[in-house]
Write a protein that holds these residues in place. Sequence first.
Motif, mmCIF file in Angstrom:
data_model
loop_
_atom_site.group_PDB
_atom_site.id
_atom_site.type_symbol
_atom_site.label_atom_id
_atom_site.label_comp_id
_atom_site.label_asym_id
_atom_site.label_seq_id
_atom_site.Cartn_x
_atom_site.Cartn_y
_atom_site.Cartn_z
ATOM 1 N N VAL A 43 40.939 11.038 11.461
ATOM 2 C CA VAL A 43 40.378 10.204 12.524
ATOM 3 C C VAL A 43 39.745 11.074 13.587
ATOM 4 O O VAL A 43 38.630 10.820 14.041
ATOM 5 N N TYR A 44 40.441 12.142 14.002
ATOM 6 C CA TYR A 44 39.916 13.050 15.017
ATOM 7 C C TYR A 44 38.610 13.677 14.551
ATOM 8 O O TYR A 44 37.643 13.735 15.296
ATOM 9 N N ASN A 45 38.577 14.148 13.303
ATOM 10 C CA ASN A 45 37.356 14.774 12.777
ATOM 11 C C ASN A 45 36.197 13.785 12.769
ATOM 12 O O ASN A 45 35.071 14.149 13.083
ATOM 13 N N ARG A 46 36.466 12.530 12.385
ATOM 14 C CA ARG A 46 35.431 11.510 12.377
ATOM 15 C C ARG A 46 34.873 11.295 13.782
ATOM 16 O O ARG A 46 33.676 11.165 13.971
ATOM 17 N N GLN A 47 35.763 11.263 14.781
ATOM 18 C CA GLN A 47 35.321 11.069 16.160
ATOM 19 C C GLN A 47 34.484 12.253 16.626
ATOM 20 O O GLN A 47 33.486 12.085 17.320
ATOM 21 N N PHE A 48 34.877 13.469 16.252
ATOM 22 C CA PHE A 48 34.137 14.664 16.632
ATOM 23 C C PHE A 48 32.751 14.657 15.993
ATOM 24 O O PHE A 48 31.754 14.956 16.652
ATOM 25 N N ILE A 49 32.686 14.281 14.723
ATOM 26 C CA ILE A 49 31.401 14.216 14.038
ATOM 27 C C ILE A 49 30.505 13.178 14.705
ATOM 28 O O ILE A 49 29.312 13.418 14.920
ATOM 29 N N ALA A 51 30.564 12.293 17.800
ATOM 30 C CA ALA A 51 30.124 12.867 19.076
ATOM 31 C C ALA A 51 28.971 13.844 18.850
ATOM 32 O O ALA A 51 27.981 13.827 19.586
ATOM 33 N N LEU A 52 29.088 14.670 17.831
ATOM 34 C CA LEU A 52 28.004 15.612 17.536
ATOM 35 C C LEU A 52 26.721 14.886 17.147
ATOM 36 O O LEU A 52 25.630 15.247 17.586
ATOM 37 N N MET A 53 26.876 13.856 16.326
ATOM 38 C CA MET A 53 25.708 13.113 15.864
ATOM 39 C C MET A 53 25.028 12.333 16.996
ATOM 40 O O MET A 53 23.853 12.025 16.915
ATOM 41 N N SER A 54 25.774 12.027 18.052
ATOM 42 C CA SER A 54 25.192 11.270 19.148
ATOM 43 C C SER A 54 24.384 12.148 20.111
ATOM 44 O O SER A 54 23.674 11.640 20.966
ATOM 45 N N MET A 55 24.489 13.464 19.946
ATOM 46 C CA MET A 55 23.743 14.359 20.828
ATOM 47 C C MET A 55 22.254 14.296 20.466
ATOM 48 O O MET A 55 21.891 14.347 19.298
ATOM 49 N N PRO A 56 21.405 14.218 21.490
ATOM 50 C CA PRO A 56 19.967 14.135 21.207
ATOM 51 C C PRO A 56 19.416 15.455 20.680
ATOM 52 O O PRO A 56 19.950 16.526 20.972
ATOM 53 N N ASN A 57 18.349 15.373 19.926
ATOM 54 C CA ASN A 57 17.652 16.553 19.446
ATOM 55 C C ASN A 57 16.794 17.056 20.606
ATOM 56 O O ASN A 57 15.808 16.423 20.976
ATOM 57 N N VAL A 58 17.188 18.178 21.184
ATOM 58 C CA VAL A 58 16.505 18.652 22.397
ATOM 59 C C VAL A 58 15.664 19.886 22.168
ATOM 60 O O VAL A 58 15.159 20.476 23.108
ATOM 61 N N GLY A 59 15.478 20.297 20.954
ATOM 62 C CA GLY A 59 14.630 21.463 20.717
ATOM 63 C C GLY A 59 14.969 22.164 19.425
ATOM 64 O O GLY A 59 15.839 21.752 18.677
ATOM 65 N N GLU A 60 14.263 23.226 19.205
ATOM 66 C CA GLU A 60 14.470 24.062 18.026
ATOM 67 C C GLU A 60 15.522 25.118 18.338
ATOM 68 O O GLU A 60 15.751 25.458 19.498
ATOM 69 N N ASP A 61 16.144 25.661 17.290
ATOM 70 C CA ASP A 61 17.153 26.695 17.491
ATOM 71 C C ASP A 61 16.604 27.865 18.298
ATOM 72 O O ASP A 61 17.296 28.435 19.137
#
Length: 78
Positions: A43-49, A51-61
């Motif tokens: 459950v924790y891992n799913r929540q963390f994933i 959260a990561l997926m909700s971050m906007p794409n703000v640029g290139e590496d």
Amino acid sequence: MANLWVHSVDDTLFDTLVREAEANGRSVEEEHRFILEEALQTVYNRQFIRALMSMPNVGEDADFERVNDRREAPVVFD
């Protein structure tokens, strides 16, 4: 640490827990804790994933590469 008591467990379920504990070389309490930790870690891992997926794409590496400017880092903690 907190204590957890589980009441009214089906006999078949408890027998399965006992067999699993024996097969894994653990006490029934250790097996119960292991199963609970495994379930909640998922459950924790799913929540963390999420959260990561909700971050906007703000640029290139390359936009976030560290610049080697040889300046001293500021002291943040004393």
